[in-house]
Write a protein that holds these residues in place. Structure first.
Motif, PDB file in Angstrom:
ATOM      1  N   PRO A  47      52.345  -1.120  92.924  1.00 12.58           N
ATOM      2  CA  PRO A  47      53.491  -1.236  92.146  1.00 12.58           C
ATOM      3  C   PRO A  47      53.147  -1.855  90.635  1.00 12.58           C
ATOM      4  CG  PRO A  47      54.062  -1.793  94.565  1.00 12.58           C
ATOM      5  CD  PRO A  47      52.403  -1.595  94.334  1.00 12.58           C
ATOM      6  N   ASP A  48      52.305  -2.862  90.791  1.00 12.95           N
ATOM      7  CA  ASP A  48      52.096  -3.558  89.600  1.00 12.95           C
ATOM      8  C   ASP A  48      51.568  -2.876  88.574  1.00 12.95           C
ATOM      9  OD1 ASP A  48      53.129  -5.969  90.394  1.00 12.95           O
ATOM     10  OD2 ASP A  48      51.347  -7.029  91.121  1.00 12.95           O
ATOM     11  N   ALA A  49      50.485  -1.951  88.963  1.00 12.73           N
ATOM     12  CA  ALA A  49      49.798  -0.951  88.324  1.00 12.73           C
ATOM     13  C   ALA A  49      50.777   0.011  87.585  1.00 12.73           C
ATOM     14  CB  ALA A  49      48.637  -0.257  88.801  1.00 12.73           C
ATOM     15  N   LEU A  50      51.885   0.401  88.484  1.00 10.42           N
ATOM     16  CA  LEU A  50      52.763   1.496  87.886  1.00 10.42           C
ATOM     17  C   LEU A  50      53.791   0.652  86.840  1.00 10.42           C
ATOM     18  CD1 LEU A  50      53.787   3.265  91.102  1.00 10.42           C
ATOM     19  CD2 LEU A  50      52.533   4.164  89.372  1.00 10.42           C
ATOM     20  N   ARG A  51      53.988  -0.609  87.092  1.00  5.84           N
ATOM     21  CA  ARG A  51      54.853  -1.290  86.365  1.00  5.84           C
ATOM     22  C   ARG A  51      54.107  -1.579  84.874  1.00  5.84           C
ATOM     23  NH1 ARG A  51      55.740  -5.701  89.090  1.00  5.84           N
ATOM     24  NH2 ARG A  51      57.438  -4.635  90.536  1.00  5.84           N
ATOM     25  N   ARG A  52      53.020  -1.972  84.947  1.00  2.00           N
ATOM     26  CA  ARG A  52      52.154  -2.149  83.677  1.00  2.00           C
ATOM     27  C   ARG A  52      52.043  -0.811  82.866  1.00  2.00           C
ATOM     28  NH1 ARG A  52      49.040  -5.085  87.032  1.00  2.00           N
ATOM     29  NH2 ARG A  52      47.642  -3.560  87.201  1.00  2.00           N
ATOM     30  N   ARG A  53      51.916   0.623  83.687  1.00  2.00           N
ATOM     31  CA  ARG A  53      51.748   1.681  83.028  1.00  2.00           C
ATOM     32  C   ARG A  53      53.189   1.859  82.212  1.00  2.00           C
ATOM     33  NH1 ARG A  53      50.198   7.061  86.385  1.00  2.00           N
ATOM     34  NH2 ARG A  53      51.350   8.504  84.644  1.00  2.00           N
ATOM     35  N   ALA A  54      54.304   1.620  82.920  1.00  2.58           N
ATOM     36  CA  ALA A  54      55.431   1.973  82.441  1.00  2.58           C
ATOM     37  C   ALA A  54      55.768   1.128  81.253  1.00  2.58           C
ATOM     38  CB  ALA A  54      56.509   1.834  83.471  1.00  2.58           C
ATOM     39  N   GLU A  55      55.580   0.001  81.382  1.00  3.31           N
ATOM     40  CA  GLU A  55      55.668  -0.915  80.087  1.00  3.31           C
ATOM     41  C   GLU A  55      54.791  -0.594  78.979  1.00  3.31           C
ATOM     42  OE1 GLU A  55      56.663  -4.475  77.806  1.00  3.31           O
ATOM     43  OE2 GLU A  55      57.676  -3.415  79.637  1.00  3.31           O
ATOM     44  N   GLY A  56      53.537  -0.112  79.130  1.00  2.00           N
ATOM     45  CA  GLY A  56      52.776   0.383  78.083  1.00  2.00           C
ATOM     46  C   GLY A  56      53.246   1.639  77.604  1.00  2.00           C
ATOM     47  N   PHE A  57      53.771   2.395  78.317  1.00  2.00           N
ATOM     48  CA  PHE A  57      54.567   3.564  77.688  1.00  2.00           C
ATOM     49  C   PHE A  57      55.723   3.337  76.979  1.00  2.00           C
ATOM     50  CE2 PHE A  57      57.224   7.627  78.559  1.00  2.00           C
ATOM     51  CZ  PHE A  57      56.656   8.395  77.412  1.00  2.00           C
ATOM     52  N   GLY A  58      56.575   2.492  77.395  1.00  2.00           N
ATOM     53  CA  GLY A  58      57.641   1.841  76.664  1.00  2.00           C
ATOM     54  C   GLY A  58      57.478   1.417  75.515  1.00  2.00           C
ATOM     55  N   ARG A  59      56.593   0.579  75.252  1.00  2.00           N
ATOM     56  CA  ARG A  59      56.119  -0.271  74.047  1.00  2.00           C
ATOM     57  C   ARG A  59      55.583   0.965  73.103  1.00  2.00           C
ATOM     58  NH1 ARG A  59      55.290  -5.992  73.709  1.00  2.00           N
ATOM     59  NH2 ARG A  59      55.677  -6.834  75.955  1.00  2.00           N
ATOM     60  N   PHE A  60      54.498   1.908  73.638  1.00  2.00           N
ATOM     61  CA  PHE A  60      54.270   3.041  72.989  1.00  2.00           C
ATOM     62  C   PHE A  60      55.372   3.889  72.420  1.00  2.00           C
ATOM     63  CE2 PHE A  60      53.156   7.467  72.380  1.00  2.00           C
ATOM     64  CZ  PHE A  60      52.273   7.618  71.397  1.00  2.00           C
ATOM     65  N   ALA A  61      56.670   4.003  73.075  1.00  2.00           N
ATOM     66  CA  ALA A  61      57.578   4.850  72.940  1.00  2.00           C
ATOM     67  C   ALA A  61      58.302   4.021  71.546  1.00  2.00           C
ATOM     68  CB  ALA A  61      58.728   5.028  73.843  1.00  2.00           C
ATOM     69  N   GLU A  62      58.611   2.662  71.756  1.00  2.00           N
ATOM     70  CA  GLU A  62      59.248   2.148  70.847  1.00  2.00           C
ATOM     71  C   GLU A  62      58.428   2.108  69.345  1.00  2.00           C
ATOM     72  OE1 GLU A  62      60.187  -1.760  72.118  1.00  2.00           O
ATOM     73  OE2 GLU A  62      61.315  -1.059  73.637  1.00  2.00           O
ATOM     74  N   SER A  63      57.126   2.054  69.432  1.00  2.00           N
ATOM     75  CA  SER A  63      56.515   2.058  67.928  1.00  2.00           C
ATOM     76  C   SER A  63      56.504   3.331  67.596  1.00  2.00           C
ATOM     77  CB  SER A  63      55.139   1.727  68.185  1.00  2.00           C
ATOM     78  OG  SER A  63      54.350   2.455  69.053  1.00  2.00           O
ATOM     79  N   LEU A  64      56.485   4.498  68.462  1.00  2.00           N
ATOM     80  CA  LEU A  64      56.742   5.879  67.807  1.00  2.00           C
ATOM     81  C   LEU A  64      58.000   5.999  67.268  1.00  2.00           C
ATOM     82  CD1 LEU A  64      55.186   8.412  67.742  1.00  2.00           C
ATOM     83  CD2 LEU A  64      56.328   9.102  70.064  1.00  2.00           C
ATOM     84  N   CYS A  65      59.086   5.374  67.912  1.00  2.00           N
ATOM     85  CA  CYS A  65      60.246   5.656  67.462  1.00  2.00           C
ATOM     86  C   CYS A  65      60.564   4.601  65.958  1.00  2.00           C
ATOM     87  CB  CYS A  65      61.514   5.000  68.341  1.00  2.00           C
ATOM     88  SG  CYS A  65      61.525   6.201  69.777  1.00  2.00           S
ATOM     89  N   ARG A  66      59.914   3.570  65.999  1.00  2.00           N
ATOM     90  CA  ARG A  66      59.873   2.534  64.631  1.00  2.00           C
ATOM     91  C   ARG A  66      59.464   3.531  63.491  1.00  2.00           C
ATOM     92  NH1 ARG A  66      58.647  -1.479  67.956  1.00  2.00           N
ATOM     93  NH2 ARG A  66      56.476  -1.469  67.324  1.00  2.00           N
TER      94      ARG A  66
END
Length: 122
Positions: free
Chosen positions: A4-23
């Motif tokens: 679960p920790d690995a999945l959470r880290r992966r989702a967090e990383g995807f979220g950060r990438f998504a926010e930078s792409l949106c900016r």
């Protein structure tokens, strides 16, 4: 097996990438990014952007497909974002005369973000 920790880290990383792409997407369309990942006592605002006399409070939703992403903003979250936006405006009175708009940007893997203008009214 993925923990679960690995999945959470992966989702967090995807979220950060998504926010930078949106900016980046917003900048390319003439928006000025005023703040991002802004934490207020009422909640977090993903992106605060300005174009002309419009102040956009942008919620970024990164999901595996467009339908899931488009359904990801709950009524409770919309209320929290509206309260956080009012906290932001109180702290930045120079934007008091601006039109306040709530947008959503949807991100899925291998796609450019979709920008939903004026997704709801506070």
């Amino acid at each position: 097996m993925t923990t679960p920790d690995a999945l959470r880290r992966r989702a967090e990383g995807f979220g950060r990438f998504a926010e930078s792409l949106c900016r980046l997407s917003l900048r390319l369309r003439g928006y000025r990014i005023l703040d991002s990942r802004l934490r207020t006592p009422m909640g977090e605002i993903d992106i605060v952007a300005r174009r002309g006399n419009t102040l956009a409070i942008v919620e970024v939703k990164a999901r595996g497909d467009w339908i899931t992403a488009s359904e990801a903003v709950s009524a409770r979250q919309r209320g929290r974002l509206a309260r956080a936006a009012h906290v932001y405006l109180a702290a930045h009175p120079q934007y008091a005369g601006y039109v306040l708009r709530f947008d959503v940007m949807l991100v899925t893997p291998w796609s450019w973000p979709r920008h939903v203008l004026d997704a709801w009214r506070a």
